[in-house]
Write a protein that holds these residues in place. Structure first.
Motif, PDB file in Angstrom:
ATOM      1  N   THR A   1       0.834  -1.202   0.000  1.00 55.74           N
ATOM      2  CA  THR A   1       0.000   0.000   0.000  1.00 55.74           C
ATOM      3  C   THR A   1       0.870   1.253   0.000  1.00 55.74           C
ATOM      4  O   THR A   1       0.635   2.196  -0.765  1.00 55.74           O
ATOM      5  CB  THR A   1      -0.933   0.010   1.215  1.00 55.74           C
ATOM      6  N   ALA A   2       1.899   1.265   0.850  1.00 56.31           N
ATOM      7  CA  ALA A   2       2.798   2.423   0.907  1.00 56.31           C
ATOM      8  C   ALA A   2       3.547   2.594  -0.404  1.00 56.31           C
ATOM      9  O   ALA A   2       3.693   3.711  -0.924  1.00 56.31           O
ATOM     10  CB  ALA A   2       3.782   2.257   2.062  1.00 56.31           C
ATOM     11  N   LEU A   3       4.038   1.483  -0.967  1.00 56.68           N
ATOM     12  CA  LEU A   3       4.779   1.566  -2.222  1.00 56.68           C
ATOM     13  C   LEU A   3       3.875   1.999  -3.368  1.00 56.68           C
ATOM     14  O   LEU A   3       4.290   2.756  -4.261  1.00 56.68           O
ATOM     15  CB  LEU A   3       5.426   0.217  -2.537  1.00 56.68           C
ATOM     16  N   ALA A   4       2.624   1.549  -3.347  1.00 59.01           N
ATOM     17  CA  ALA A   4       1.681   1.954  -4.384  1.00 59.01           C
ATOM     18  C   ALA A   4       1.358   3.440  -4.273  1.00 59.01           C
ATOM     19  O   ALA A   4       1.198   4.136  -5.280  1.00 59.01           O
ATOM     20  CB  ALA A   4       0.402   1.128  -4.286  1.00 59.01           C
ATOM     21  N   THR A   5       1.269   3.942  -3.040  1.00 63.00           N
ATOM     22  CA  THR A   5       1.017   5.374  -2.840  1.00 63.00           C
ATOM     23  C   THR A   5       2.188   6.193  -3.363  1.00 63.00           C
ATOM     24  O   THR A   5       2.011   7.217  -4.031  1.00 63.00           O
ATOM     25  CB  THR A   5       0.782   5.676  -1.351  1.00 63.00           C
ATOM     26  N   ALA A   6       3.406   5.733  -3.061  1.00 68.17           N
ATOM     27  CA  ALA A   6       4.597   6.425  -3.568  1.00 68.17           C
ATOM     28  C   ALA A   6       4.630   6.387  -5.095  1.00 68.17           C
ATOM     29  O   ALA A   6       4.968   7.382  -5.749  1.00 68.17           O
ATOM     30  CB  ALA A   6       5.853   5.785  -2.988  1.00 68.17           C
ATOM     31  N   ALA A   7       4.279   5.235  -5.666  1.00 62.89           N
ATOM     32  CA  ALA A   7       4.251   5.126  -7.121  1.00 62.89           C
ATOM     33  C   ALA A   7       3.226   6.074  -7.720  1.00 62.89           C
ATOM     34  O   ALA A   7       3.453   6.660  -8.789  1.00 62.89           O
ATOM     35  CB  ALA A   7       3.946   3.683  -7.534  1.00 62.89           C
ATOM     36  N   ALA A   8       2.095   6.275  -7.041  1.00 59.73           N
ATOM     37  CA  ALA A   8       1.070   7.195  -7.527  1.00 59.73           C
ATOM     38  C   ALA A   8       1.591   8.629  -7.564  1.00 59.73           C
ATOM     39  O   ALA A   8       1.258   9.400  -8.468  1.00 59.73           O
ATOM     40  CB  ALA A   8      -0.184   7.096  -6.654  1.00 59.73           C
ATOM     41  N   VAL A   9       2.403   8.996  -6.568  1.00 55.01           N
ATOM     42  CA  VAL A   9       3.022  10.330  -6.565  1.00 55.01           C
ATOM     43  C   VAL A   9       3.911  10.490  -7.790  1.00 55.01           C
ATOM     44  O   VAL A   9       3.878  11.512  -8.489  1.00 55.01           O
ATOM     45  CB  VAL A   9       3.840  10.548  -5.273  1.00 55.01           C
ATOM     46  N   LEU A  10       4.723   9.469  -8.064  1.00 53.07           N
ATOM     47  CA  LEU A  10       5.649   9.529  -9.197  1.00 53.07           C
ATOM     48  C   LEU A  10       4.907   9.527 -10.529  1.00 53.07           C
ATOM     49  O   LEU A  10       5.306  10.218 -11.472  1.00 53.07           O
ATOM     50  CB  LEU A  10       6.623   8.361  -9.119  1.00 53.07           C
ATOM     51  N   GLU A  11       3.843   8.765 -10.611  1.00 48.70           N
ATOM     52  CA  GLU A  11       3.107   8.666 -11.867  1.00 48.70           C
ATOM     53  C   GLU A  11       2.423   9.975 -12.243  1.00 48.70           C
ATOM     54  O   GLU A  11       2.100  10.198 -13.416  1.00 48.70           O
ATOM     55  CB  GLU A  11       2.105   7.513 -11.784  1.00 48.70           C
ATOM     56  N   ARG A  12       2.201  10.853 -11.278  1.00 49.40           N
ATOM     57  CA  ARG A  12       1.650  12.179 -11.596  1.00 49.40           C
ATOM     58  C   ARG A  12       2.773  13.208 -11.781  1.00 49.40           C
ATOM     59  O   ARG A  12       2.522  14.396 -11.922  1.00 49.40           O
ATOM     60  CB  ARG A  12       0.686  12.644 -10.512  1.00 49.40           C
ATOM     61  N   GLY A  13       4.042  12.721 -11.766  1.00 46.71           N
ATOM     62  CA  GLY A  13       5.172  13.606 -11.995  1.00 46.71           C
ATOM     63  C   GLY A  13       5.758  14.219 -10.751  1.00 46.71           C
ATOM     64  O   GLY A  13       6.519  15.195 -10.831  1.00 46.71           O
ATOM     65  N   GLY A  14       5.456  13.659  -9.578  1.00 46.89           N
ATOM     66  CA  GLY A  14       5.952  14.210  -8.325  1.00 46.89           C
ATOM     67  C   GLY A  14       7.273  13.609  -7.892  1.00 46.89           C
ATOM     68  O   GLY A  14       7.907  12.835  -8.620  1.00 46.89           O
ATOM     69  N   ALA A  15       7.692  13.971  -6.670  1.00 50.16           N
ATOM     70  CA  ALA A  15       8.949  13.493  -6.096  1.00 50.16           C
ATOM     71  C   ALA A  15       8.683  12.730  -4.808  1.00 50.16           C
ATOM     72  O   ALA A  15       7.843  13.133  -4.001  1.00 50.16           O
ATOM     73  CB  ALA A  15       9.899  14.655  -5.823  1.00 50.16           C
ATOM     74  N   VAL A  16       9.411  11.629  -4.632  1.00 50.00           N
ATOM     75  CA  VAL A  16       9.283  10.784  -3.449  1.00 50.00           C
ATOM     76  C   VAL A  16      10.642  10.694  -2.766  1.00 50.00           C
ATOM     77  O   VAL A  16      11.679  10.619  -3.434  1.00 50.00           O
ATOM     78  CB  VAL A  16       8.797   9.369  -3.834  1.00 50.00           C
ATOM     79  N   GLY A  17      10.648  10.713  -1.441  1.00 51.49           N
ATOM     80  CA  GLY A  17      11.888  10.568  -0.677  1.00 51.49           C
ATOM     81  C   GLY A  17      11.901   9.253   0.079  1.00 51.49           C
ATOM     82  O   GLY A  17      10.889   8.848   0.665  1.00 51.49           O
ATOM     83  N   ILE A  18      13.047   8.576   0.055  1.00 55.13           N
ATOM     84  CA  ILE A  18      13.178   7.272   0.712  1.00 55.13           C
ATOM     85  C   ILE A  18      14.541   7.175   1.388  1.00 55.13           C
ATOM     86  O   ILE A  18      15.554   7.612   0.830  1.00 55.13           O
ATOM     87  CB  ILE A  18      13.040   6.117  -0.303  1.00 55.13           C
ATOM     88  N   PHE A  19      14.561   6.590   2.576  1.00 55.23           N
ATOM     89  CA  PHE A  19      15.810   6.215   3.242  1.00 55.23           C
ATOM     90  C   PHE A  19      15.972   4.706   3.023  1.00 55.23           C
ATOM     91  O   PHE A  19      15.427   3.905   3.793  1.00 55.23           O
ATOM     92  CB  PHE A  19      15.773   6.553   4.728  1.00 55.23           C
ATOM     93  N   PRO A  20      16.685   4.289   1.995  1.00 55.89           N
ATOM     94  CA  PRO A  20      16.722   2.872   1.637  1.00 55.89           C
ATOM     95  C   PRO A  20      17.427   1.983   2.660  1.00 55.89           C
ATOM     96  O   PRO A  20      17.265   0.755   2.604  1.00 55.89           O
ATOM     97  CB  PRO A  20      17.454   2.863   0.291  1.00 55.89           C
ATOM     98  N   GLU A  21      18.193   2.585   3.592  1.00 55.86           N
ATOM     99  CA  GLU A  21      18.798   1.763   4.641  1.00 55.86           C
ATOM    100  C   GLU A  21      17.734   1.228   5.599  1.00 55.86           C
ATOM    101  O   GLU A  21      17.980   0.264   6.319  1.00 55.86           O
ATOM    102  CB  GLU A  21      19.824   2.574   5.423  1.00 55.86           C
ATOM    103  N   GLY A  22      16.579   1.889   5.631  1.00 53.14           N
ATOM    104  CA  GLY A  22      15.488   1.422   6.474  1.00 53.14           C
ATOM    105  C   GLY A  22      15.518   1.982   7.877  1.00 53.14           C
ATOM    106  O   GLY A  22      14.559   2.592   8.334  1.00 53.14           O
ATOM    107  N   ASN A  23      16.618   1.789   8.570  1.00 54.48           N
ATOM    108  CA  ASN A  23      16.764   2.257   9.944  1.00 54.48           C
ATOM    109  C   ASN A  23      17.910   3.246  10.056  1.00 54.48           C
ATOM    110  O   ASN A  23      18.824   3.273   9.226  1.00 54.48           O
ATOM    111  CB  ASN A  23      17.022   1.079  10.893  1.00 54.48           C
ATOM    112  N   ARG A  24      17.868   4.046  11.108  1.00 47.19           N
ATOM    113  CA  ARG A  24      18.971   4.966  11.367  1.00 47.19           C
ATOM    114  C   ARG A  24      20.180   4.186  11.881  1.00 47.19           C
ATOM    115  O   ARG A  24      20.050   3.348  12.762  1.00 47.19           O
ATOM    116  CB  ARG A  24      18.553   6.008  12.416  1.00 47.19           C
ATOM    117  N   GLY A  25      21.336   4.455  11.306  1.00 47.21           N
ATOM    118  CA  GLY A  25      22.554   3.768  11.710  1.00 47.21           C
ATOM    119  C   GLY A  25      23.755   4.664  11.517  1.00 47.21           C
ATOM    120  O   GLY A  25      23.745   5.825  11.902  1.00 47.21           O
ATOM    121  N   THR A  26      24.786   4.136  10.881  1.00 46.41           N
ATOM    122  CA  THR A  26      25.992   4.923  10.648  1.00 46.41           C
ATOM    123  C   THR A  26      25.831   5.876   9.473  1.00 46.41           C
ATOM    124  O   THR A  26      26.575   6.847   9.353  1.00 46.41           O
ATOM    125  CB  THR A  26      27.186   4.000  10.349  1.00 46.41           C
TER     126      THR A  26
END
Length: 225
Positions: A103-128
């Motif tokens: 659901t979250a990924l589909a929502t992000a994809a919907a933002v992109l499909e309308r030409g928007g920008a999405v931000g992601i922290f691909p590490e998942g958790n805060r670390g080094t």
């Protein structure tokens, strides 16, 4: 991760626009927030900002100093109380990190499909913040939508010797460095899982390299051991 996604509606673009202006005021008054190479971020079209993650303020900081409104994927645990109401109001997207949250990924994809920008922290958790490994969600979204990826390095948000939840002292220097945009280049005839793994590896290498370069070019950083 399945290519199927639950139908979702993107947050209204005005939400992130309003939130961004509020954040600009905070990070230019309470802190010495600086954005480097913001011109590298395409002003139009689908863009995924992928950033390293070492402290609580990383998300609000990148969201505020990015040169265009961004809808960030934020852990669902943050959507409680006043702060939860605030980040939902400014268009941030809750994601359950314990599962492949379609659901979250589909929502992000919907933002992109309308030409928007999405931000992601691909590490998942805060670390080094060294980007030693990444989750596959960012690569999956970029592959599905054909979005351009911009690596982002954040420094100054992590207080040396303190937890990842600690806030820097008022007036502290915070830097966000935008890297060169790129698109994932993986064989289209490769099996889905292999293609996704290759794309994730490419994303990880690009972000980790950008973080290392930015630490050299911009002086002291939030490097955590």
């Amino acid at each position: 991760m399945s290519s199927a996604a639950t139908p979702a509606r993107a947050p209204h673009p005005r939400r992130a626009t309003v939130g961004r202006w509020i954040g600009i005021g905070i990070f230019h008054s309470l802190y010495r927030g600086r954005a480097h190479h913001a011109d590298r971020v395409p002003r139009t079209g689908p863009v995924v900002l992928v950033a390293n993650h070492a402290a609580f303020l990383d998300g609000p900081f990148v969201f505020s100093l990015a040169p265009r409104p961004v809808n960030f994927l934020v852990k669902q645990e943050a959507f409680t109380g006043f702060f939860g109401w605030l980040i939902r109001t400014v268009g941030q997207i809750p994601i359950d990190r314990t599962v492949g949250d379609r659901t979250a990924l589909a929502t992000a994809a919907a933002v992109l499909e309308r030409g928007g920008a999405v931000g992601i922290f691909p590490e998942g958790n805060r670390g080094t913040g060294d980007v030693e490994q990444v989750n596959q969600g960012a690569a999956w979204i970029a592959l599905r939508t054909g979005a351009t990826i911009v690596p982002v390095a954040v420094s100054g948000t992590r207080v040396p010797g303190s937890s990842a939840d600690a806030w820097p002292r008022p007036g502290a220097r915070l830097d966000v460095v935008f890297g060169e945009p790129f698109e994932l280049a993986v064989p289209t005839d490769a099996p889905g899982r292999i293609r996704l793994r290759m794309a994730s590896d490419q994303l990880r290498d690009a972000l980790a390299s950008h973080v290392r370069r930015s630490r050299v070019e911009n002086g002291p950083s939030t490097h955590v051991h």
